[in-house]
Design an enzyme around this catalytic site. Structure first.
Site, PDB file in Angstrom:
ATOM      1  N   ASP A  89       0.869  -1.184   0.000  1.00 11.26           N
ATOM      2  CA  ASP A  89       0.000   0.000   0.000  1.00 11.26           C
ATOM      3  C   ASP A  89       0.904   1.231   0.000  1.00 11.26           C
ATOM      4  OD1 ASP A  89      -1.740  -2.119   0.648  1.00 11.26           O
ATOM      5  OD2 ASP A  89      -3.030  -0.828   1.862  1.00 11.26           O
ATOM      6  N   LYS A 151      -6.730   3.701  -3.324  1.00 13.97           N
ATOM      7  CA  LYS A 151      -7.121   3.687  -1.914  1.00 13.97           C
ATOM      8  C   LYS A 151      -7.334   5.117  -1.438  1.00 13.97           C
ATOM      9  CE  LYS A 151      -5.099   2.260   2.558  1.00 13.97           C
ATOM     10  NZ  LYS A 151      -3.970   1.519   3.173  1.00 13.97           N
ATOM     11  N   LYS A 180     -10.021   0.464  -2.501  1.00 10.78           N
ATOM     12  CA  LYS A 180      -9.948   0.202  -1.064  1.00 10.78           C
ATOM     13  C   LYS A 180     -10.351   1.471  -0.330  1.00 10.78           C
ATOM     14  CE  LYS A 180      -6.818  -1.009   2.756  1.00 10.78           C
ATOM     15  NZ  LYS A 180      -5.492  -1.544   3.150  1.00 10.78           N
TER      16      LYS A 180
END
Length: 214
Positions: A89, A151, A180
């Site tokens: 991430d 995200k 996400k």
């Protein structure tokens, strides 16, 4: 709906102790979460605990500011993979984006994806600092660079996920990347709403509460 399989069980606070990380992993096993999400220094420890399970380990890169060099981010990602991470991430360089240096942003994401190969790359765009147009541009950069996810947030900014941002990001990626949602997600109702809008993963430290009340 099995909400547990959408959840990245998250502990990213700088004061997290090994005992707390161990608890995180044990909770992920008990509640059958999809993944744990931790800082890089904890990846190897998580791998030892989760080795005999199918729970993924997500490591954050360039966290939480995104302002370090691309080479530093790539090295960090490669180190995390060596230590057992399954997913990365990464935080984009927000300053580059806001300066209009879109090629640099895209190139950095592409470099990370190339470095990690078939492992999952999630691109944190930190929506709270961006205009709607910048959010669209960031999503396009992630898609162009072949990232797997966009995200919303680190959880360290001024705001986290929102319904409006999820809708905007979904339209921007147009099915070419998953989404996400993270930052401030603490209940099952909100989690289900995000999933209904097309979110594939939820980053939260409130996973136990969410699954217990679904």
């Amino acid at each position: 709906m099995n909400l547990e399989k959408y959840i990245d069980h998250t502990l990213l606070k700088p004061t997290a102790t090994q005992e707390e990380i161990k608890t995180l992993c044990k909770e992920a096993q008990e509640y059958n979460f999809y993944a744990v999400c931790v800082n890089g220094s904890h990846v190897n420890f998580c791998k030892e605990i989760l080795r005999e399970t199918d729970i993924k380990i997500a490591a954050v890169i360039g966290f939480p500011l995104g302002a370090m060099t691309t080479k530093a981010k790539i090295f960090e990602a490669e180190e995390c993979l060596k230590n057992g991470a399954d997913e990365i991430d990464m935080v984009i360089n927000i300053g580059w984006l806001k300066s209009g240096e879109i090629d640099k942003v895209t190139s950095e994401i592409r470099g990370l994806k190339k470095a990690i190969g078939d492992k999952v790359l999630k691109v944190i765009i930190e929506t709270c600092y961006l205009t709607d147009e910048e959010k669209k541009i960031a999503c396009k950069a992630a898609v162009d660079a072949k990232a797997d996810f966009v995200k919303t947030s680190t959880g360290f900014g001024s705001n986290g996920a929102s319904i409006q941002d999820i809708i905007l990001m979904s339209l921007a990626v147009a099915g070419k990347a998953k989404i996400k949602a993270s930052g401030g997600i603490r209940d099952a109702i909100t989690t289900k709403e995000y999933i209904s809008l097309g979110v594939s993963r939820i980053g939260t430290s409130s996973g136990i509460k969410i699954v217990k009340t679904q």
